[in-house]
Write a protein that holds these residues in place. Structure first.
Motif, PDB file in Angstrom:
ATOM      1  N   ALA A 116      16.209  -6.855   2.119  1.00 32.53           N
ATOM      2  CA  ALA A 116      16.498  -7.113   3.397  1.00 32.53           C
ATOM      3  C   ALA A 116      17.237  -6.051   4.234  1.00 32.53           C
ATOM      4  N   ALA A 117      17.014  -6.271   5.596  1.00 32.04           N
ATOM      5  CA  ALA A 117      17.625  -5.156   6.394  1.00 32.04           C
ATOM      6  C   ALA A 117      19.168  -5.542   6.690  1.00 32.04           C
ATOM      7  N   GLY A 118      20.029  -4.678   6.744  1.00 34.78           N
ATOM      8  CA  GLY A 118      21.369  -4.765   6.651  1.00 34.78           C
ATOM      9  C   GLY A 118      21.698  -5.369   8.308  1.00 34.78           C
ATOM     10  N   ASP A 119      22.998  -5.858   8.534  1.00 33.24           N
ATOM     11  CA  ASP A 119      23.308  -6.187   9.988  1.00 33.24           C
ATOM     12  C   ASP A 119      23.453  -5.089  10.718  1.00 33.24           C
ATOM     13  N   GLY A 120      23.493  -3.566  10.051  1.00 28.79           N
ATOM     14  CA  GLY A 120      23.876  -2.739  11.207  1.00 28.79           C
ATOM     15  C   GLY A 120      22.666  -1.902  11.512  1.00 28.79           C
ATOM     16  N   LEU A 121      21.575  -2.374  11.332  1.00 28.72           N
ATOM     17  CA  LEU A 121      20.225  -1.867  11.621  1.00 28.72           C
ATOM     18  C   LEU A 121      19.714  -2.535  12.957  1.00 28.72           C
ATOM     19  N   ALA A 122      19.619  -1.982  13.998  1.00 29.02           N
ATOM     20  CA  ALA A 122      19.197  -2.249  15.367  1.00 29.02           C
ATOM     21  C   ALA A 122      19.794  -3.699  15.689  1.00 29.02           C
ATOM     22  N   PRO A 123      21.043  -3.880  15.709  1.00 35.85           N
ATOM     23  CA  PRO A 123      21.521  -5.181  16.014  1.00 35.85           C
ATOM     24  C   PRO A 123      21.215  -5.593  17.452  1.00 35.85           C
ATOM     25  N   ALA A 124      20.895  -4.826  18.516  1.00 38.18           N
ATOM     26  CA  ALA A 124      20.388  -5.005  19.522  1.00 38.18           C
ATOM     27  C   ALA A 124      19.140  -6.015  19.800  1.00 38.18           C
ATOM     28  N   ASP A 125      18.194  -5.477  18.527  1.00 37.98           N
ATOM     29  CA  ASP A 125      16.939  -6.280  18.483  1.00 37.98           C
ATOM     30  C   ASP A 125      17.372  -7.736  17.828  1.00 37.98           C
TER      31      ASP A 125
ATOM     32  N   MET B  31       5.337  -2.888  30.562  1.00 42.66           N
ATOM     33  CA  MET B  31       6.197  -1.551  30.450  1.00 42.66           C
ATOM     34  C   MET B  31       5.244  -0.373  30.406  1.00 42.66           C
ATOM     35  N   SER B  32       5.759   0.625  31.140  1.00 40.04           N
ATOM     36  CA  SER B  32       5.047   1.708  30.811  1.00 40.04           C
ATOM     37  C   SER B  32       5.283   2.441  29.248  1.00 40.04           C
ATOM     38  N   ARG B  33       4.375   3.360  28.852  1.00 44.40           N
ATOM     39  CA  ARG B  33       4.857   4.085  27.525  1.00 44.40           C
ATOM     40  C   ARG B  33       5.894   4.615  27.661  1.00 44.40           C
ATOM     41  N   ALA B  34       6.496   5.490  28.635  1.00 51.43           N
ATOM     42  CA  ALA B  34       8.017   5.766  28.559  1.00 51.43           C
ATOM     43  C   ALA B  34       9.128   4.737  28.430  1.00 51.43           C
ATOM     44  N   GLU B  35       8.635   3.807  29.197  1.00 53.80           N
ATOM     45  CA  GLU B  35       9.747   2.624  29.218  1.00 53.80           C
ATOM     46  C   GLU B  35      10.034   2.107  27.697  1.00 53.80           C
ATOM     47  N   VAL B  36       8.631   1.728  27.159  1.00 55.81           N
ATOM     48  CA  VAL B  36       8.561   1.215  25.848  1.00 55.81           C
ATOM     49  C   VAL B  36       9.173   2.180  24.789  1.00 55.81           C
ATOM     50  N   SER B  37       9.170   3.276  24.884  1.00 56.75           N
ATOM     51  CA  SER B  37       9.751   4.443  23.990  1.00 56.75           C
ATOM     52  C   SER B  37      11.044   4.323  24.195  1.00 56.75           C
ATOM     53  N   ARG B  38      11.511   4.584  25.402  1.00 54.55           N
ATOM     54  CA  ARG B  38      13.092   4.599  25.490  1.00 54.55           C
ATOM     55  C   ARG B  38      13.692   3.273  25.191  1.00 54.55           C
ATOM     56  N   TRP B  39      13.102   2.205  25.373  1.00 50.02           N
ATOM     57  CA  TRP B  39      13.821   0.712  25.031  1.00 50.02           C
ATOM     58  C   TRP B  39      14.002   0.741  23.602  1.00 50.02           C
ATOM     59  N   THR B  40      12.801   0.999  22.862  1.00 50.57           N
ATOM     60  CA  THR B  40      13.100   1.253  21.446  1.00 50.57           C
ATOM     61  C   THR B  40      13.873   2.337  21.103  1.00 50.57           C
ATOM     62  N   GLN B  41      14.084   3.528  21.572  1.00 49.49           N
ATOM     63  CA  GLN B  41      15.278   4.146  21.280  1.00 49.49           C
ATOM     64  C   GLN B  41      16.644   3.646  21.477  1.00 49.49           C
ATOM     65  N   ALA B  42      16.777   2.905  22.638  1.00 46.19           N
ATOM     66  CA  ALA B  42      17.957   2.406  23.035  1.00 46.19           C
ATOM     67  C   ALA B  42      18.472   1.349  21.761  1.00 46.19           C
TER      68      ALA B  42
ATOM     69  N   SER C 181      21.647   1.401  18.844  1.00 41.90           N
ATOM     70  CA  SER C 181      22.658   0.459  19.063  1.00 41.90           C
ATOM     71  C   SER C 181      23.209   0.055  17.515  1.00 41.90           C
ATOM     72  N   GLY C 182      22.547   0.916  16.325  1.00 41.40           N
ATOM     73  CA  GLY C 182      23.089   0.432  15.228  1.00 41.40           C
ATOM     74  C   GLY C 182      22.963   1.868  14.384  1.00 41.40           C
ATOM     75  N   GLU C 183      23.112   1.688  12.996  1.00 43.63           N
ATOM     76  CA  GLU C 183      22.801   2.795  12.166  1.00 43.63           C
ATOM     77  C   GLU C 183      21.294   3.209  11.919  1.00 43.63           C
ATOM     78  N   ARG C 184      21.010   4.373  11.603  1.00 43.77           N
ATOM     79  CA  ARG C 184      19.756   5.056  11.120  1.00 43.77           C
ATOM     80  C   ARG C 184      20.053   5.476   9.873  1.00 43.77           C
ATOM     81  N   MET C 185      19.093   5.018   8.885  1.00 44.92           N
ATOM     82  CA  MET C 185      18.874   5.609   7.578  1.00 44.92           C
ATOM     83  C   MET C 185      18.150   6.875   7.468  1.00 44.92           C
ATOM     84  N   HIS C 186      18.598   7.724   6.383  1.00 49.59           N
ATOM     85  CA  HIS C 186      18.174   8.877   5.983  1.00 49.59           C
ATOM     86  C   HIS C 186      17.812   9.066   4.644  1.00 49.59           C
ATOM     87  N   TRP C 187      16.801   9.492   4.203  1.00 42.44           N
ATOM     88  CA  TRP C 187      16.191   9.622   2.836  1.00 42.44           C
ATOM     89  C   TRP C 187      15.996  11.112   2.456  1.00 42.44           C
TER      90      TRP C 187
END
Length: 425
Positions: free
Chosen positions: A152-161, A50-61, A65-71
């Motif tokens: 441990a990571a919760g079930d809502g974190l990056a379920p696609a992964d 994959m190109s850098r752009a593809e990997v970056s977008r795949w990661t974002q997708a 797919s789930g929640e994002r934590m904020h601190w």
């Protein structure tokens, strides 16, 4: 969108569009793309990259797919560390408290061991009462009160992964560097940390066996972090021999307590301090207290005790001890030139310290203590390794794993290899 068109595009060496990536990851997570179709796409990615752009977008997708934590509610910057896994790698245990003692907050989501590599959560669960599962609110409470949390990571974190990882595991596509990098980074970015330091292991006991592959993975992950606004650097570190002297669960906690008390094996101390300094610098705290001082003056230990207590554990309780032991001795005098990390890791696994499947239990007291490291002179009959298990029937298979893992040369000159091999970022 059509799954066949996406598969063909990557199969033929093309670059997937952002829309194709977003759709494929989301549709697979929803169950609209069949397992065999995602298997084909994963194999095409493995073969064509994959190109850098593809990997970056795949990661974002995968993040999306789930929640994002904020601190943002914290009054200090956040920074975290991720290790690609090894043998005797207990660094998180002294590292998180040391960094917190120097002014940063460390929200560390960790995993369990599988096969010959140990898991941070397994080690910590050898402490009576300690619990790995925390809600986001509980994590924030622990961070506010102690500065560090490991859970441990919760079930809502990056379920696609989580779904894709299970598929890769049974389809021969685990080795794809774009998929490895996006798997790691999607969870770390979703975790919400502001800065990230990667410990990419290299050698027989690591997932990446060669410096070239490890650097390729490190560069890919650093690029993903940078593209997503997370200050990211990576250290490549040696995993051709075990890290420290202890390999197991409770035995690694005990060794971590030695480091937090200002002692411990030099390689564990050196790597803890090196990673801690990188974490603080990445968080904008390079002028803060030095983590080496935090280990020496007891402030890191203070954070450790508060952190363990906050997660239900008793930091003063005795650790589990295995019922049986066996001494592996040197057949003749000389210099220990090789102590293979993979062989030692498999031996510890067979003693009960690890698991073959995610649902398997572990023995908290099982493991290995290394009495000599490569470069050390050893006497004939001197103990090289102490093996610990709850059942003597486990020793023969563990000893089989050590065949060829230990090499002693009578007239060799001690020549210890470096621990930190490279830096990216």
């Amino acid at each position: 969108m059509d799954a066949i068109d996406v598969i063909r595009a990557k199969r033929d060496g093309g670059e997937l569009s952002p829309e194709q990536i977003d759709w494929a990851v989301a549709a697979y997570t929803r169950g609209e793309i069949a397992e065999e179709q995602m298997s084909s796409l994963a194999m095409a990615i493995l073969l064509n990259g994959m190109s850098r752009a593809e990997v970056s977008r795949w990661t974002q997708a995968m993040i999306d797919s789930g929640e994002r934590m904020h601190w943002s509610a914290l009054d200090r910057p956040t920074t975290d560390k991720h290790s690609t896994g090894g043998v005797g790698d207990k660094i998180t245990l002294p590292l998180a408290p040391a960094v917190a003692a120097c002014g940063a907050a460390v929200p560390q989501l960790s995993g369990r061991g599988l096969g010959h590599t140990g898991g941070t959560l397994d080690k910590l669960e050898s402490i009576p009462g300690w619990r790995a599962s925390l809600s986001t609110i509980e994590m924030l409470d622990v961070l506010n009160s102690t500065g560090a949390v490991v859970c441990a990571a919760g079930d809502g974190l990056a379920p696609a992964d989580r779904k894709l990882y299970a598929l890769r595991d049974v389809t021969g596509t685990v080795e794809s560097i774009p998929l490895i990098a996006s798997s790691i980074m999607s969870k770390k970015i979703a975790e919400g940390t502001g800065a990230l330091v990667l410990d990419v292991k290299v050698g027989s006991g690591a997932f990446m066996k060669t410096h070239r592959d490890a650097r390729d993975l490190a560069e890919t992950m650093v690029a993903i972090g940078t593209d997503h606004g997370v200050r990211t650097i990576a250290l490549l570190t040696a995993m051709d021999r075990p890290l420290g002297n202890a390999v197991g669960n409770a035995v690694e906690v005990a060794e971590s307590l030695e480091v937090l008390s200002g002692g411990g094996p030099s390689d564990v101390v050196d790597l803890t301090v090196a990673l801690a300094r990188e974490m603080l610098a990445a968080a904008g705290l390079s002028g803060a207290k030095d983590p080496a001082d935090a280990l020496r003056d007891g402030s890191a230990m203070d954070v450790w005790r508060r952190m363990i207590t906050a997660q239900g554990g008793d930091p003063h309780a005795p650790l589990p001890v295995a019922r049986e032991s066996y001494e592996f001795t040197a057949p003749f005098a000389g210099v220990l030139t090789r102590l293979d990390a993979f062989g030692v890791g498999v031996a510890a696994w067979r003693l009960g310290a690890g698991r073959a499947r995610k649902e398997d239990p572990v023995s908290f007291g099982a493991g290995i203590i290394c009495h000599a490291k490569p470069g050390d002179k050893v006497a004939e009959g001197a103990p090289l390794l102490s093996l610990y298990a709850d059942d003597v029937a486990r020793f023969p298979r563990a000893l089989e794993a050590l065949e060829g893992a230990v090499e002693i040369v009578e007239d060799a000159v001690p020549d210890p290899s470096p621990l930190i091999l490279d830096r990216v970022g």
